[in-house]
Design a protein around this motif. Structure first.
Motif, PDB file in Angstrom:
ATOM      1  N   ALA A  29       0.754  -1.166   0.282  1.00 40.60           N
ATOM      2  CA  ALA A  29       0.316   0.043   0.180  1.00 40.60           C
ATOM      3  C   ALA A  29       0.894   1.266   0.213  1.00 40.60           C
ATOM      4  N   VAL A  30       2.224   0.998   1.025  1.00 43.05           N
ATOM      5  CA  VAL A  30       3.223   2.614   1.030  1.00 43.05           C
ATOM      6  C   VAL A  30       2.975   2.723  -0.443  1.00 43.05           C
ATOM      7  N   ARG A  31       4.059   1.540  -0.868  1.00 40.47           N
ATOM      8  CA  ARG A  31       5.148   1.793  -2.639  1.00 40.47           C
ATOM      9  C   ARG A  31       3.677   1.910  -3.536  1.00 40.47           C
ATOM     10  N   GLN A  32       2.129   1.721  -3.355  1.00 41.77           N
ATOM     11  CA  GLN A  32       2.075   2.186  -4.378  1.00 41.77           C
ATOM     12  C   GLN A  32       1.609   4.034  -4.163  1.00 41.77           C
ATOM     13  N   TYR A  33       1.503   4.228  -2.946  1.00 36.21           N
ATOM     14  CA  TYR A  33       1.280   5.460  -2.814  1.00 36.21           C
ATOM     15  C   TYR A  33       2.170   6.118  -3.106  1.00 36.21           C
ATOM     16  N   ILE A  34       3.452   5.480  -2.721  1.00 39.50           N
ATOM     17  CA  ILE A  34       4.834   6.532  -3.517  1.00 39.50           C
ATOM     18  C   ILE A  34       4.597   6.545  -4.345  1.00 39.50           C
ATOM     19  N   GLU A  35       4.568   5.972  -5.568  1.00 45.64           N
ATOM     20  CA  GLU A  35       4.563   5.849  -7.000  1.00 45.64           C
ATOM     21  C   GLU A  35       3.273   6.408  -7.622  1.00 45.64           C
ATOM     22  N   THR A  36       2.344   6.229  -6.912  1.00 48.00           N
ATOM     23  CA  THR A  36       1.175   7.538  -7.578  1.00 48.00           C
ATOM     24  C   THR A  36       1.340   9.170  -7.754  1.00 48.00           C
ATOM     25  N   ASN A  37       1.953   9.285  -5.974  1.00 47.92           N
ATOM     26  CA  ASN A  37       2.012  10.559  -5.566  1.00 47.92           C
ATOM     27  C   ASN A  37       3.123  11.197  -5.973  1.00 47.92           C
ATOM     28  N   MET A  38       4.714  10.774  -6.623  1.00 43.44           N
ATOM     29  CA  MET A  38       5.771  11.001  -6.815  1.00 43.44           C
ATOM     30  C   MET A  38       6.184  11.728  -7.714  1.00 43.44           C
ATOM     31  N   PRO A  39       6.593  12.787  -7.750  1.00 44.54           N
ATOM     32  CA  PRO A  39       6.576  13.801  -9.233  1.00 44.54           C
ATOM     33  C   PRO A  39       7.521  13.280 -10.067  1.00 44.54           C
ATOM     34  N   TRP A  40       8.230  11.820 -10.033  1.00 39.98           N
ATOM     35  CA  TRP A  40       9.257  11.355 -11.096  1.00 39.98           C
ATOM     36  C   TRP A  40       8.727  10.678 -11.680  1.00 39.98           C
ATOM     37  N   PRO A  41       8.925  10.561 -12.842  1.00 40.59           N
ATOM     38  CA  PRO A  41       8.577   9.250 -13.572  1.00 40.59           C
ATOM     39  C   PRO A  41       9.897   7.958 -13.347  1.00 40.59           C
ATOM     40  N   PRO A  42       8.539   7.109 -13.222  1.00 40.13           N
ATOM     41  CA  PRO A  42       8.211   5.354 -12.812  1.00 40.13           C
ATOM     42  C   PRO A  42       9.841   5.314 -13.045  1.00 40.13           C
ATOM     43  N   GLU A  43      10.244   5.190 -14.631  1.00 43.74           N
ATOM     44  CA  GLU A  43      11.264   4.764 -14.566  1.00 43.74           C
ATOM     45  C   GLU A  43      12.662   5.698 -14.448  1.00 43.74           C
ATOM     46  N   ALA A  44      12.331   6.100 -13.236  1.00 47.02           N
ATOM     47  CA  ALA A  44      13.902   7.321 -12.734  1.00 47.02           C
ATOM     48  C   ALA A  44      13.681   6.991 -11.351  1.00 47.02           C
ATOM     49  N   VAL A  45      12.900   5.786 -11.046  1.00 46.25           N
ATOM     50  CA  VAL A  45      12.864   5.874  -9.511  1.00 46.25           C
ATOM     51  C   VAL A  45      12.959   4.436  -8.922  1.00 46.25           C
ATOM     52  N   ARG A  46      14.021   4.127  -7.709  1.00 51.88           N
ATOM     53  CA  ARG A  46      13.759   3.359  -6.941  1.00 51.88           C
ATOM     54  C   ARG A  46      13.668   3.196  -5.219  1.00 51.88           C
ATOM     55  N   VAL A  47      12.518   2.315  -5.119  1.00 52.38           N
ATOM     56  CA  VAL A  47      12.400   2.557  -3.844  1.00 52.38           C
ATOM     57  C   VAL A  47      12.417   0.810  -2.579  1.00 52.38           C
ATOM     58  N   ASP A  48      12.736   1.404  -1.709  1.00 52.67           N
ATOM     59  CA  ASP A  48      13.151   0.218  -1.031  1.00 52.67           C
ATOM     60  C   ASP A  48      12.286   0.393   0.092  1.00 52.67           C
ATOM     61  N   ILE A  49      11.447  -0.728   1.057  1.00 53.33           N
ATOM     62  CA  ILE A  49      11.327  -0.621   1.543  1.00 53.33           C
ATOM     63  C   ILE A  49      12.080  -1.206   2.979  1.00 53.33           C
ATOM     64  N   LEU A  50      11.937  -0.053   3.980  1.00 50.73           N
ATOM     65  CA  LEU A  50      13.763   0.082   5.186  1.00 50.73           C
ATOM     66  C   LEU A  50      12.721  -1.167   6.096  1.00 50.73           C
ATOM     67  N   SER A  51      11.701  -0.556   7.209  1.00 49.89           N
ATOM     68  CA  SER A  51      10.783  -1.008   7.542  1.00 49.89           C
ATOM     69  C   SER A  51      10.875  -2.687   7.556  1.00 49.89           C
ATOM     70  N   ASP A  52      10.677  -4.130   8.235  1.00 50.93           N
ATOM     71  CA  ASP A  52      10.444  -5.404   8.251  1.00 50.93           C
ATOM     72  C   ASP A  52       9.406  -5.481   7.830  1.00 50.93           C
ATOM     73  N   GLU A  53       8.975  -6.435   7.484  1.00 56.95           N
ATOM     74  CA  GLU A  53       6.932  -6.954   6.589  1.00 56.95           C
ATOM     75  C   GLU A  53       6.675  -6.720   7.563  1.00 56.95           C
ATOM     76  N   MET A  54       5.193  -6.695   7.355  1.00 52.75           N
ATOM     77  CA  MET A  54       4.644  -6.512   8.034  1.00 52.75           C
ATOM     78  C   MET A  54       3.253  -7.870   7.836  1.00 52.75           C
ATOM     79  N   GLU A  55       2.694  -8.484   8.815  1.00 49.88           N
ATOM     80  CA  GLU A  55       2.103  -9.152   8.997  1.00 49.88           C
ATOM     81  C   GLU A  55       0.416  -8.280   7.943  1.00 49.88           C
TER      82      GLU A  55
END
Length: 230
Positions: A29-55
């Motif tokens: 959900a957070v990744r989708q939020y970032i990709e939907t609202n960021m000002p950068w083109p998708p091909e120019a961005v990489r997103v890493d989730i640093l928090s541990d995987e949640m249930e």
């Protein structure tokens, strides 16, 4: 389950990916939020989730998830997102998700070690693509013309060149001879003068007319060329 973005950003529903039926992934959900609202083109961005995987969170028709950035809202670098769960309008849980967002940008670097005072030419610099977590406020755009400008400090080979490192190089030097031109469209007069101060393109400087020995003001047009204005 409804996912809501705050602060005027896009509202969206999250589809479950690789989660049990009837549940959804908070990280997704957070990744989708970032990709939907960021000002950068998708091909120019990489997103890493640093928090541990949640249930995976169970979907509930009466449950609303609200995602909002905490602190840095530039969608670059280390960012924390708050995921707030509401049931029947009441906040029941808040979780934080740490992320790292890198953006691929074109930067101008020194093609070789450049000493202070160097007047830049084309082969002194080059443009490369680089993943960055911060955009320096003095970063140069690849479209900017920096050849012909002088470095105010030493720059190591491969180091990025910033606007604060550059100064316009004088095209006219104090004590040097210059060509003086007067052109009003119907008449053109050319003579020689002696510059009494340094100047870059557009500067108004004092120039002594060698013929009359009078000092007049002229505008720097190009290398060792000034224009007389009346």
């Amino acid at each position: 389950m409804t996912i809501v973005a705050l602060m005027g950003m896009t509202l969206f529903l999250v589809e479950s990916h690789a989660t049990p039926p009837g549940s959804f992934s908070i990280q997704s959900a957070v990744r989708q939020y970032i990709e939907t609202n960021m000002p950068w083109p998708p091909e120019a961005v990489r997103v890493d989730i640093l928090s541990d995987e949640m249930e995976p969170t169970a979907q509930n028709r009466n449950m609303t998830i609200r995602i909002e950035p905490a602190g840095n809202q530039d969608f670059i670098g280390d960012m924390v997102f708050l995921v707030k769960s509401y049931k029947g309008g009441n906040l029941v849980r808040t979780e934080s998700v740490r992320t790292r967002i890198e953006v691929l940008r074109e930067v101008i670097i020194a093609a070789r070690a450049l000493p202070a005072g160097t007047v830049l030419v084309d082969n002194d610099v080059k443009t490369i693509q680089k993943w960055v977590r911060r955009i320096h406020p003095q970063s140069l755009s690849p479209s900017e013309t920096i050849t012909g400008k002088r470095l105010t400090m030493q720059v190591a080979s491969g180091a990025e060149i910033f606007a604060t490192m550059l100064k316009s190089a004088p095209l006219v030097r104090k004590g040097k001879m210059v060509k003086m031109i007067f052109d009003n469209g119907s008449m053109q007069i050319v003579t020689i003068g002696l510059s009494e101060e340094d100047g870059v393109v557009g500067n108004i400087i004092r120039v002594k007319n060698i013929t009359s020995n009078k000092t007049i003001y002229a505008r720097v047009l190009s290398d060792s060329l000034v224009g007389i204005e009346f």
